[in-house]
Each structure stands twice: as C-alpha cells, then as structure tokens.
Design an enzyme around this catalytic site. Structure first.
Site, PDB file in Angstrom:
ATOM      1  N   THR A 133     -10.768   4.771  -3.868  1.00 16.28           N
ATOM      2  CA  THR A 133     -10.116   5.199  -5.103  1.00 16.28           C
ATOM      3  C   THR A 133     -11.021   5.122  -6.330  1.00 16.28           C
ATOM      4  O   THR A 133     -11.874   4.223  -6.438  1.00 16.28           O
ATOM      5  CB  THR A 133      -8.873   4.318  -5.356  1.00 16.28           C
ATOM      6  OG1 THR A 133      -8.433   4.503  -6.716  1.00 16.28           O
ATOM      7  CG2 THR A 133      -9.155   2.835  -5.152  1.00 16.28           C
ATOM      8  N   GLU A 135     -10.060   4.042  -8.979  1.00 14.75           N
ATOM      9  CA  GLU A 135      -9.703   2.779  -9.630  1.00 14.75           C
ATOM     10  C   GLU A 135     -10.832   1.752  -9.466  1.00 14.75           C
ATOM     11  O   GLU A 135     -10.953   0.831 -10.257  1.00 14.75           O
ATOM     12  CB  GLU A 135      -8.385   2.280  -9.018  1.00 14.75           C
ATOM     13  CG  GLU A 135      -7.746   1.085  -9.691  1.00 14.75           C
ATOM     14  CD  GLU A 135      -7.189   1.334 -11.081  1.00 14.75           C
ATOM     15  OE1 GLU A 135      -6.979   2.502 -11.465  1.00 14.75           O
ATOM     16  OE2 GLU A 135      -6.980   0.345 -11.809  1.00 14.75           O
ATOM     17  N   TYR A 157      -5.695  -4.436  -7.220  1.00 11.06           N
ATOM     18  CA  TYR A 157      -5.742  -3.263  -6.336  1.00 11.06           C
ATOM     19  C   TYR A 157      -7.168  -2.729  -6.229  1.00 11.06           C
ATOM     20  O   TYR A 157      -7.698  -2.508  -5.135  1.00 11.06           O
ATOM     21  CB  TYR A 157      -4.794  -2.182  -6.887  1.00 11.06           C
ATOM     22  CG  TYR A 157      -4.943  -0.819  -6.235  1.00 11.06           C
ATOM     23  CD1 TYR A 157      -4.365  -0.543  -5.002  1.00 11.06           C
ATOM     24  CD2 TYR A 157      -5.652   0.211  -6.871  1.00 11.06           C
ATOM     25  CE1 TYR A 157      -4.501   0.706  -4.410  1.00 11.06           C
ATOM     26  CE2 TYR A 157      -5.786   1.458  -6.291  1.00 11.06           C
ATOM     27  CZ  TYR A 157      -5.202   1.707  -5.058  1.00 11.06           C
ATOM     28  OH  TYR A 157      -5.343   2.942  -4.482  1.00 11.06           O
ATOM     29  N   LYS A 161      -9.584  -2.682  -2.932  1.00 15.58           N
ATOM     30  CA  LYS A 161     -10.121  -1.417  -2.400  1.00 15.58           C
ATOM     31  C   LYS A 161     -11.651  -1.453  -2.348  1.00 15.58           C
ATOM     32  O   LYS A 161     -12.260  -0.778  -1.518  1.00 15.58           O
ATOM     33  CB  LYS A 161      -9.638  -0.246  -3.266  1.00 15.58           C
ATOM     34  CG  LYS A 161      -8.176   0.137  -3.019  1.00 15.58           C
ATOM     35  CD  LYS A 161      -8.037   0.937  -1.730  1.00 15.58           C
ATOM     36  CE  LYS A 161      -6.630   1.466  -1.540  1.00 15.58           C
ATOM     37  NZ  LYS A 161      -6.483   2.293  -0.346  1.00 15.58           N
TER      38      LYS A 161
HETATM   39  P1  NAP Z   1       1.694   6.002  -1.036  1.00 21.79           P
HETATM   40  O1  NAP Z   1       2.527   7.218  -1.215  1.00 21.79           O
HETATM   41  O2  NAP Z   1       2.063   4.749  -1.737  1.00 21.79           O
HETATM   42  O3  NAP Z   1       1.641   5.707   0.548  1.00 21.79           O
HETATM   43  C1  NAP Z   1       1.165   4.492   1.048  1.00 21.79           C
HETATM   44  C2  NAP Z   1       1.472   4.432   2.526  1.00 21.79           C
HETATM   45  O4  NAP Z   1       1.076   3.149   3.026  1.00 21.79           O
HETATM   46  C3  NAP Z   1       2.966   4.546   2.855  1.00 21.79           C
HETATM   47  O5  NAP Z   1       3.123   5.223   4.076  1.00 21.79           O
HETATM   48  C4  NAP Z   1       3.388   3.092   3.024  1.00 21.79           C
HETATM   49  O6  NAP Z   1       4.536   2.909   3.819  1.00 21.79           O
HETATM   50  C5  NAP Z   1       2.152   2.578   3.737  1.00 21.79           C
HETATM   51  N1  NAP Z   1       2.068   1.119   3.722  1.00 21.79           N
HETATM   52  C6  NAP Z   1       2.150   0.283   2.664  1.00 21.79           C
HETATM   53  N2  NAP Z   1       2.025  -0.988   3.066  1.00 21.79           N
HETATM   54  C7  NAP Z   1       1.870  -0.953   4.408  1.00 21.79           C
HETATM   55  C8  NAP Z   1       1.728  -1.940   5.419  1.00 21.79           C
HETATM   56  N3  NAP Z   1       1.713  -3.240   5.129  1.00 21.79           N
HETATM   57  N4  NAP Z   1       1.568  -1.533   6.696  1.00 21.79           N
HETATM   58  C9  NAP Z   1       1.609  -0.230   7.030  1.00 21.79           C
HETATM   59  N5  NAP Z   1       1.765   0.749   6.125  1.00 21.79           N
HETATM   60  C10 NAP Z   1       1.902   0.381   4.835  1.00 21.79           C
HETATM   61  O7  NAP Z   1       0.171   6.306  -1.388  1.00 21.79           O
HETATM   62  P2  NAP Z   1      -0.586   7.713  -1.431  1.00 21.79           P
HETATM   63  O8  NAP Z   1      -0.556   8.230  -2.805  1.00 21.79           O
HETATM   64  O9  NAP Z   1      -0.144   8.554  -0.301  1.00 21.79           O
HETATM   65  O10 NAP Z   1      -2.089   7.225  -1.181  1.00 21.79           O
HETATM   66  C11 NAP Z   1      -2.619   7.118   0.136  1.00 21.79           C
HETATM   67  C12 NAP Z   1      -3.801   6.174   0.117  1.00 21.79           C
HETATM   68  O11 NAP Z   1      -4.798   6.672  -0.772  1.00 21.79           O
HETATM   69  C13 NAP Z   1      -3.491   4.770  -0.355  1.00 21.79           C
HETATM   70  O12 NAP Z   1      -4.311   3.901   0.357  1.00 21.79           O
HETATM   71  C14 NAP Z   1      -3.900   4.773  -1.819  1.00 21.79           C
HETATM   72  O13 NAP Z   1      -4.234   3.483  -2.239  1.00 21.79           O
HETATM   73  C15 NAP Z   1      -5.099   5.703  -1.773  1.00 21.79           C
HETATM   74  N6  NAP Z   1      -5.370   6.471  -2.980  1.00 21.79           N
HETATM   75  C16 NAP Z   1      -4.384   7.199  -3.585  1.00 21.79           C
HETATM   76  C17 NAP Z   1      -4.683   7.982  -4.686  1.00 21.79           C
HETATM   77  C18 NAP Z   1      -3.631   8.817  -5.372  1.00 21.79           C
HETATM   78  O14 NAP Z   1      -3.857   9.230  -6.509  1.00 21.79           O
HETATM   79  N7  NAP Z   1      -2.532   9.122  -4.713  1.00 21.79           N
HETATM   80  C19 NAP Z   1      -5.996   8.004  -5.187  1.00 21.79           C
HETATM   81  C20 NAP Z   1      -6.978   7.270  -4.536  1.00 21.79           C
HETATM   82  C21 NAP Z   1      -6.655   6.516  -3.414  1.00 21.79           C
HETATM   83  P3  NAP Z   1       6.036   3.002   3.164  1.00 21.79           P
HETATM   84  O15 NAP Z   1       6.333   4.471   3.105  1.00 21.79           O
HETATM   85  O16 NAP Z   1       6.850   2.262   4.156  1.00 21.79           O
HETATM   86  O17 NAP Z   1       5.962   2.379   1.810  1.00 21.79           O
HETATM   87  O1  G4F Z   2       0.328   6.951 -12.334  1.00 15.92           O
HETATM   88  P1  G4F Z   2      -0.339   5.628 -12.414  1.00 15.92           P
HETATM   89  O2  G4F Z   2       0.470   4.439 -12.021  1.00 15.92           O
HETATM   90  O3  G4F Z   2      -1.675   5.740 -11.571  1.00 15.92           O
HETATM   91  P2  G4F Z   2      -2.996   4.841 -11.534  1.00 15.92           P
HETATM   92  O4  G4F Z   2      -2.772   3.491 -12.064  1.00 15.92           O
HETATM   93  O5  G4F Z   2      -4.090   5.644 -12.143  1.00 15.92           O
HETATM   94  O6  G4F Z   2      -3.214   4.692  -9.964  1.00 15.92           O
HETATM   95  C1  G4F Z   2      -3.089   5.806  -9.091  1.00 15.92           C
HETATM   96  O7  G4F Z   2      -4.338   6.454  -9.000  1.00 15.92           O
HETATM   97  C2  G4F Z   2      -5.386   5.665  -8.397  1.00 15.92           C
HETATM   98  C3  G4F Z   2      -6.653   6.527  -8.401  1.00 15.92           C
HETATM   99  O8  G4F Z   2      -7.344   6.317  -9.607  1.00 15.92           O
HETATM  100  C4  G4F Z   2      -4.945   5.302  -6.993  1.00 15.92           C
HETATM  101  F1  G4F Z   2      -5.931   4.624  -6.365  1.00 15.92           F
HETATM  102  C5  G4F Z   2      -3.671   4.476  -7.056  1.00 15.92           C
HETATM  103  O9  G4F Z   2      -3.241   4.202  -5.728  1.00 15.92           O
HETATM  104  C6  G4F Z   2      -2.591   5.300  -7.756  1.00 15.92           C
HETATM  105  O10 G4F Z   2      -2.269   6.390  -6.927  1.00 15.92           O
HETATM  106  O11 G4F Z   2      -0.845   5.353 -13.904  1.00 15.92           O
HETATM  107  C7  G4F Z   2      -1.711   6.249 -14.561  1.00 15.92           C
HETATM  108  C8  G4F Z   2      -1.873   5.821 -16.007  1.00 15.92           C
HETATM  109  C9  G4F Z   2      -2.236   4.337 -16.194  1.00 15.92           C
HETATM  110  O12 G4F Z   2      -3.208   4.223 -17.196  1.00 15.92           O
HETATM  111  C10 G4F Z   2      -0.936   3.699 -16.676  1.00 15.92           C
HETATM  112  O13 G4F Z   2      -1.130   2.575 -17.522  1.00 15.92           O
HETATM  113  O14 G4F Z   2      -0.614   5.999 -16.648  1.00 15.92           O
HETATM  114  C11 G4F Z   2      -0.345   4.867 -17.442  1.00 15.92           C
HETATM  115  N1  G4F Z   2       1.108   4.745 -17.642  1.00 15.92           N
HETATM  116  C12 G4F Z   2       1.736   4.828 -18.844  1.00 15.92           C
HETATM  117  N2  G4F Z   2       3.047   4.630 -18.681  1.00 15.92           N
HETATM  118  C13 G4F Z   2       2.019   4.504 -16.695  1.00 15.92           C
HETATM  119  C14 G4F Z   2       3.255   4.432 -17.350  1.00 15.92           C
HETATM  120  N3  G4F Z   2       1.899   4.354 -15.342  1.00 15.92           N
HETATM  121  C15 G4F Z   2       3.051   4.129 -14.642  1.00 15.92           C
HETATM  122  N4  G4F Z   2       2.978   4.009 -13.305  1.00 15.92           N
HETATM  123  N5  G4F Z   2       4.276   4.036 -15.254  1.00 15.92           N
HETATM  124  C16 G4F Z   2       4.433   4.174 -16.606  1.00 15.92           C
HETATM  125  O15 G4F Z   2       5.540   4.072 -17.134  1.00 15.92           O
END
Ligand code: NAP
Ligand code: G4F
Length: 347
Positions: A133, A135, A157, A161
C-alpha cells in the site's frame, strides 16, 4: 491445464474484482473466507457455485489469516499456481484502535502464507502476490512516490504492511519464491467498504439529495489522495504475476485530489450546490438553503494522518503495459449509479 489461484481476502472489494478477472481468464479460483456471525459474501454471491458441481471453477474455504494451520492446510489442499494475499484489517483509522490484531493479520499474515509455500515445497510452483500500500510512504519523502522512494509509515496499518513488504522481498531472495509486492495507491469502487471516505461521501450525498439523510460528518478534509478504480488495480495484480521475473510495482493514476475536491466533484455530478464557509475544523459545507450538510467531527481525525499521496507508476506502465482505464469522473459516476440503484431498490 487450467491454472489455479487462491485468494485470501476474496470477500473484500479487491477480492471480488480479482476473482471475476481470473474466472474470465479460465482459472479455477479458490477463496478463503473467515467465519462471521452475519453473511460476509455479498460481493461474491453472484459468482458463487454449488460445491456439489463437479466442474466447479469457484470454491470458498473457511480460514483465517491469523491462524497458521488453516492457512497451511488450504494451501496444501489447493496447491495453487498463484496466491494473492489481499486479506487484511484494511482500515487505517481502525488500526490505531486495534494495533495488535492489525499487526497479526497484516504483517504476520504474509509470513504465514510464505512459510506454508516453503513448508509444502511449492517454491517452484506457486507465485505469490502481496497487497502492499501507498500508506507505507506515510510522511512522504519524495513527490511523486515510486518503487525507490523511502518508506515512512504513519499508522499501525502502514507499519504492519511494511513488514509484509519486506518479508515478501526476503522470501523472494532467500528461497527464490516468485513473490511480488504491489504498492497500490487508493482504489475505490461501488464495492468499497462503507466507512472509507469516498464511499461515505458518495453514499451520503446521494441520500442527502433524496432527503434520506441530513448531514455528513467527516474528518480531515484537506488530505490528498491518488484515487483509482479497484477493477483496474486488480488487473494490475494479475499482470504482476505474469512477468518473467518477480518484482515490486507501484500502481497509481498519477493524479491527486483533496477530500474536499472529491466532495465538490460528486456534488456537481448530483447537481447539488455546496458553499464552503469557515476554516480548519470549523469549515462547513452548506446547501442552497443555507443548511450545513457537511461538518467535521473530531472522532474521524486520526492520531496521525497521511496528508498527501501521489504515485508514479512509470515502471508498471512500461513493464506491465498497464494503465488505468477509468478516471475520477467515471469512478464517481459508477459509484453514484450504484447508490441510486440501492436507494431505489432496497427497503
Ligand atoms: P477490504 O475490502 O477491507 O477486504 C479485506 C479482505 O480481507 C476481506 O475479504 C476481509 O474479510 C479479509 N480479512 C480481514 N481479516 C481477515 C482475517 N483475519 N482472515 C482472513 N481474511 C480476513 O480491502 P480491499 O480494499 O479489498 O483491499 C484488499 C487488500 O489490499 C488489503 O490487504 C488492503 O490492505 C490492500 N490495499 C487496499 C487499497 C485500497 O485502496 N483499497 C490500497 C492498497 C492496499 P471480511 O469480508 O470477512 O471482512
Ligand atoms: O478512505 P480512507 O479511510 O483511506 P486511507 O486511509 O487512505 O486508506 C485506504 O487507502 C490505503 C492506500 O493508501 C489502503 F492501504 C488502505 O487499506 C485503505 O484502503 O481515508 C482517506 C483520507 C484520510 O486522510 C482520512 O483522514 O480521508 C480522510 N478522511 C476524512 N474524513 C476520512 C474521513 N476517512 C474516513 N475513512 N472517514 C472519514 O470520515
């Protein structure tokens, strides 16, 4: 011979898109879901197959990334060509509340899979993708961020990672496992979890417009993110594992917006006018009637926040021939369409 893939985190946003992509490519797809008290498979219900079907292409297994024996046994059972580790406690703010669990799942989870590959002597057969990520860049040391930029995580987090990132590299170098890190910048979709900021904004503004919600409470409005579409980014995951050599890749659009800009773009698409007044924590968004519909709430601020993320995915564009198909407009439009479908069809 059909290829077999195993996805940890199949029930999540990315897991569901990746499963669709792999099924279209004729893979047999196995997914690990964890036990929960209410159904957690809504994102993959449309591709579910009866387990009695002998010609199955899609199968779910119970397991948990924090449970070594279940990780090991599903890998032994399926002996996949490709493993995608998408399982994680993926909410940055929540990682400050449950840091130890986050480390167990997000850091050690990757290690458990890599150890199982080694233990079952699958080093030559099984390729491994780790969901890294942006992050990890946290307090960014260079703009834009690429594969060579120094990491400086700002959350439990991000720190967890970073361990997963380095252990993936370590097993690649020590045991010659085809193990790769994707360093993915934020990616969103209609399937995004409800508490991530883009989904929260689109969902709330649609409801406010339809008179079903009064106000949206948010945290830091000035943070900037490089937002892409999850479908594009899951395609990149697959591409990363199809290369001749294992490597690490940044996946990003190269364009960033602030949270406030994201709100303004969404509002414009909904033909809503928002007037901003006040500064910092007291900044509010007012509707045409002068009613405050957007307001800050201290509960949504983090002990530390990543203020800016902007990716440089030149290496992926060159080596993987990858580029995003969607942009911020098509992403938000798809998210709005999805919200409206549910507003009109759900009770
Ligand atoms: P997500 O929607 O939160 O999905 C996370 C998945 O992990 C879900 O299937 C969840 O199961 C499963 N999980 C959580 N804890 C677990 C455990 N203890 N054992 C087995 N499975 C578990 O996240 P996503 O957005 O699809 O992201 C996928 C991956 O990419 C994550 O690793 C995230 O950190 C990483 N990532 C995401 C982004 C982004 O912007 N989306 C960016 C960079 C990296 P449940 O459905 O049961 O909760
Ligand atoms: O949508 P966010 O919670 O995403 P964040 O923290 O960037 O993390 C996501 O992206 C990462 C990749 O860079 C992944 F690795 C991670 O798993 C996840 O998918 O927040 C985005 C921004 C932050 O700066 C947060 O402080 O939005 C700001 N924010 C402002 N108000 C909020 C809110 N975020 C959330 N979740 N909820 C709010 O009410």
């Amino acid at each position: 011979m059909k290829k077999t893939a195993l996805i940890f985190g199949i029930t999540g946003q990315d897991g569901s898109y990746l499963a669709e992509i792999l099924l279209k490519k004729n893979y047999i797809v196995h997914g690990v879901k964890r036990r929960s008290s209410s159904m957690n498979t809504s994102r993959v219900d449309h591709i579910y197959q009866d387990p009695h079907d002998k010609n199955y292409k899609f199968r779910l297994h119970y397991g948990d990334i924090t449970d070594s024996s279940s990780v090991s046994s599903v890998i032994e059972k399926t002996k996949p060509n490709e493993i995608y580790n998408l399982a994680a406690q993926s909410h940055v703010a929540v990682s400050f509340e449950v840091p130890e669990y986050t480390a167990n799942a997000d850091a050690l989870g990757a290690l458990r899979i890599l150890e199982a590959i080694k233990f079952h002597k699958l080093e030559k057969k099984t390729k491994f993708y780790q969901a890294g990520t942006s992050e990890m860049y946290g307090k960014v040391q260079k703009v834009p961020q690429d594969e060579k930029t120094q990491f400086y995580p700002l959350s439990p987090y991000g720190v967890a990672k970073l361990y997963a990132h380095w252990i993936t590299k370590n097993y690649r170098e020590a045991y010659k496992i085809f193990a790769c890190n994707g360093i993915l910048f934020n990616h969103e979709s209609p399937r995004r979890g409800e508490t991530f900021v883009t989904k929260k904004i689109v969902s709330a503004l649609c409801k406010i417009k339809e008179g079903k919600q009064k106000k949206l409470f948010l945290g830091n409005l000035n943070a900037k993110r490089d937002w892409g579409h999850a479908r594009d980014y899951c395609y990149a995951m697959w591409k990363i594992l199809q290369q001749k050599k294992p490597d690490d890749y940044v996946i990003a659009t190269g364009i960033q917006y602030s949270i406030k800009q994201f709100i303004n773009i969404t509002a414009k698409k909904l033909k809503m006018k928002i007037k901003w007044k006040g500064k910092g924590f007291n900044e509010k968004g007012f509707n045409e009637k002068g009613y405050p519909i957007i307001q800050c709430d201290k509960n949504y601020f983090r002990p530390l926040d990543v203020n800016t993320l902007l990716g440089n995915s030149k290496k992926a564009r060159r080596n993987l021939k990858w580029k995003p198909r969607e942009n911020i407009d098509s992403l938000i439009e798809e998210m709005i369409k999805f919200e409206y479908f549910h507003l009109q069809n759900d009770k």
